[in-house]
Write a protein that holds these residues in place. Structure first.
Motif, mmCIF file in Angstrom:
data_model
loop_
_atom_site.group_PDB
_atom_site.id
_atom_site.type_symbol
_atom_site.label_atom_id
_atom_site.label_comp_id
_atom_site.label_asym_id
_atom_site.label_seq_id
_atom_site.Cartn_x
_atom_site.Cartn_y
_atom_site.Cartn_z
ATOM 1 N N LYS A 3 28.901 46.114 83.943
ATOM 2 C CA LYS A 3 29.467 47.289 83.305
ATOM 3 C C LYS A 3 29.780 46.968 81.837
ATOM 4 C CE LYS A 3 33.198 50.586 83.575
ATOM 5 N NZ LYS A 3 34.513 50.886 84.089
ATOM 6 N N SER A 4 29.226 47.788 80.968
ATOM 7 C CA SER A 4 29.425 47.570 79.532
ATOM 8 C C SER A 4 30.869 47.845 79.135
ATOM 9 C CB SER A 4 28.496 48.487 78.737
ATOM 10 O OG SER A 4 28.723 48.333 77.362
ATOM 11 N N ASN A 5 31.376 47.009 78.233
ATOM 12 C CA ASN A 5 32.726 47.228 77.716
ATOM 13 C C ASN A 5 32.761 47.087 76.197
ATOM 14 O OD1 ASN A 5 32.452 44.458 77.414
ATOM 15 N ND2 ASN A 5 34.542 44.009 78.051
ATOM 16 N N ASN A 23 6.021 39.472 56.939
ATOM 17 C CA ASN A 23 4.803 40.231 57.203
ATOM 18 C C ASN A 23 4.214 39.881 58.563
ATOM 19 O OD1 ASN A 23 4.823 41.600 54.714
ATOM 20 N ND2 ASN A 23 4.004 39.779 53.715
ATOM 21 N N ILE A 24 5.026 40.002 59.597
ATOM 22 C CA ILE A 24 4.549 39.759 60.953
ATOM 23 C C ILE A 24 4.912 40.970 61.802
ATOM 24 C CG2 ILE A 24 4.737 37.236 60.833
ATOM 25 C CD1 ILE A 24 7.363 37.514 62.438
ATOM 26 N N LYS A 25 4.277 41.089 62.927
ATOM 27 C CA LYS A 25 4.614 42.142 63.880
ATOM 28 C C LYS A 25 5.027 41.480 65.185
ATOM 29 C CE LYS A 25 2.550 46.376 62.738
ATOM 30 N NZ LYS A 25 1.916 47.513 63.331
ATOM 31 N N PRO A 26 6.312 41.143 65.315
ATOM 32 C CA PRO A 26 6.748 40.478 66.546
ATOM 33 C C PRO A 26 6.734 41.453 67.727
ATOM 34 C CG PRO A 26 8.642 41.019 65.205
ATOM 35 C CD PRO A 26 7.423 41.377 64.407
ATOM 36 N N THR A 27 6.557 40.904 68.896
ATOM 37 C CA THR A 27 6.644 41.688 70.122
ATOM 38 C C THR A 27 8.106 41.743 70.539
ATOM 39 O OG1 THR A 27 4.467 40.904 70.778
ATOM 40 C CG2 THR A 27 5.853 41.830 72.507
ATOM 41 N N LEU A 28 8.577 42.934 70.834
ATOM 42 C CA LEU A 28 9.960 43.088 71.270
ATOM 43 C C LEU A 28 10.103 42.504 72.669
ATOM 44 C CD1 LEU A 28 12.775 44.256 70.659
ATOM 45 C CD2 LEU A 28 11.993 46.378 71.723
ATOM 46 N N PHE A 29 10.993 41.547 72.808
ATOM 47 C CA PHE A 29 11.213 40.891 74.096
ATOM 48 C C PHE A 29 12.212 41.677 74.941
ATOM 49 C CE2 PHE A 29 13.654 37.809 76.667
ATOM 50 C CZ PHE A 29 12.630 37.377 77.500
ATOM 51 N N TYR A 30 13.322 42.051 74.333
ATOM 52 C CA TYR A 30 14.388 42.737 75.065
ATOM 53 C C TYR A 30 15.282 43.431 74.052
ATOM 54 C CZ TYR A 30 18.461 43.417 78.093
ATOM 55 O OH TYR A 30 19.506 43.949 78.797
ATOM 56 N N GLN A 31 15.777 44.590 74.420
ATOM 57 C CA GLN A 31 16.672 45.304 73.523
ATOM 58 C C GLN A 31 17.713 46.040 74.349
ATOM 59 O OE1 GLN A 31 14.621 47.884 70.823
ATOM 60 N NE2 GLN A 31 16.479 48.685 69.932
ATOM 61 N N THR A 32 18.969 45.954 73.919
ATOM 62 C CA THR A 32 20.052 46.678 74.585
ATOM 63 C C THR A 32 21.141 46.988 73.571
ATOM 64 O OG1 THR A 32 21.561 46.713 76.469
ATOM 65 C CG2 THR A 32 21.334 44.605 75.306
ATOM 66 N N GLU A 33 21.908 47.981 73.878
ATOM 67 C CA GLU A 33 23.071 48.319 73.066
ATOM 68 C C GLU A 33 24.353 48.183 73.880
ATOM 69 O OE1 GLU A 33 22.534 52.171 71.359
ATOM 70 O OE2 GLU A 33 20.729 51.574 70.292
ATOM 71 N N GLU A 34 24.224 47.744 75.118
ATOM 72 C CA GLU A 34 25.391 47.654 75.984
ATOM 73 C C GLU A 34 25.353 46.377 76.815
ATOM 74 O OE1 GLU A 34 25.670 51.151 78.369
ATOM 75 O OE2 GLU A 34 25.941 52.445 76.626
ATOM 76 N N TRP A 35 26.507 45.758 76.933
ATOM 77 C CA TRP A 35 26.679 44.598 77.803
ATOM 78 C C TRP A 35 28.168 44.424 78.055
ATOM 79 C CZ3 TRP A 35 25.241 44.225 72.706
ATOM 80 C CH2 TRP A 35 26.128 43.588 71.859
ATOM 81 N N GLY A 36 28.491 43.633 79.058
ATOM 82 C CA GLY A 36 29.888 43.345 79.351
ATOM 83 C C GLY A 36 30.302 42.066 78.651
ATOM 84 N N HIS A 64 32.045 49.425 73.991
ATOM 85 C CA HIS A 64 32.370 50.663 73.282
ATOM 86 C C HIS A 64 33.705 50.465 72.549
ATOM 87 C CE1 HIS A 64 33.625 54.904 72.780
ATOM 88 N NE2 HIS A 64 32.316 55.094 72.655
ATOM 89 N N TRP A 65 33.834 51.057 71.392
ATOM 90 C CA TRP A 65 35.016 50.864 70.559
ATOM 91 C C TRP A 65 36.310 51.196 71.291
ATOM 92 C CZ3 TRP A 65 38.062 55.039 70.101
ATOM 93 C CH2 TRP A 65 37.488 56.295 70.226
ATOM 94 N N SER A 66 36.262 52.133 72.226
ATOM 95 C CA SER A 66 37.490 52.545 72.916
ATOM 96 C C SER A 66 38.099 51.418 73.747
ATOM 97 C CB SER A 66 37.209 53.763 73.801
ATOM 98 O OG SER A 66 36.229 53.452 74.777
ATOM 99 N N ASN A 67 37.318 50.387 74.041
ATOM 100 C CA ASN A 67 37.838 49.233 74.776
ATOM 101 C C ASN A 67 38.529 48.219 73.864
ATOM 102 O OD1 ASN A 67 36.812 49.833 77.482
ATOM 103 N ND2 ASN A 67 34.816 49.615 76.522
#
Length: 114
Positions: free
Chosen positions: A95-97, A50-63, A99-102
């Motif tokens: 450059k993100s890698n 029952n807390i509301k944390p502050t989002l620090f960083y979010q990503t869906e891609e990285w190398g 993705h499933w195709s990698n």
């Protein structure tokens, strides 16, 4: 009822022959991503916090180079530094890698049996 067409798979870069469960999951996760991942409110509810944390960083891609430990990865090293300094501007992404195709070599149907 879900009835994906071969053209939909092809648009996502997924070959339909031979068909495998891995290809179906790739299709579903590409088309219905929100059904596979919990949003922050749902995640917090799921773990009963029952807390509301502050989002620090979010990503869906990285190398992430193959065979590299996360501790050796520049992205993760810079993320750790960003947390330490409370400064997302120090995060270095390349450059993100991810993705499933990698990573098709690791597909279940491509693995050798012991």
């Amino acid at each position: 009822m879900l009835s994906p067409k071969a053209e939909e798979y092809i648009q996502l870069g997924i070959k339909t022959e031979p068909f495998t469960p891995t290809k179906l999951i790739r299709y579903l996760s590409s088309k219905y991503k929100e059904k596979f991942w919990l949003g922050i409110p749902d995640l917090l509810n799921e773990i009963d916090i029952n807390i509301k944390p502050t989002l620090f960083y979010q990503t869906e891609e990285w190398g992430h180079p193959d065979e590299e430990k996360p501790s050796e990865n520049i992205f993760f090293q810079s993320l750790a530094k960003a947390i330490e300094l409370n400064d997302v501007s120090v995060i270095r992404s390349y450059k993100s890698n991810i993705h499933w195709s990698n990573w098709t070599w690791s597909d279940f149907e491509n693995q050798e049996e012991d």
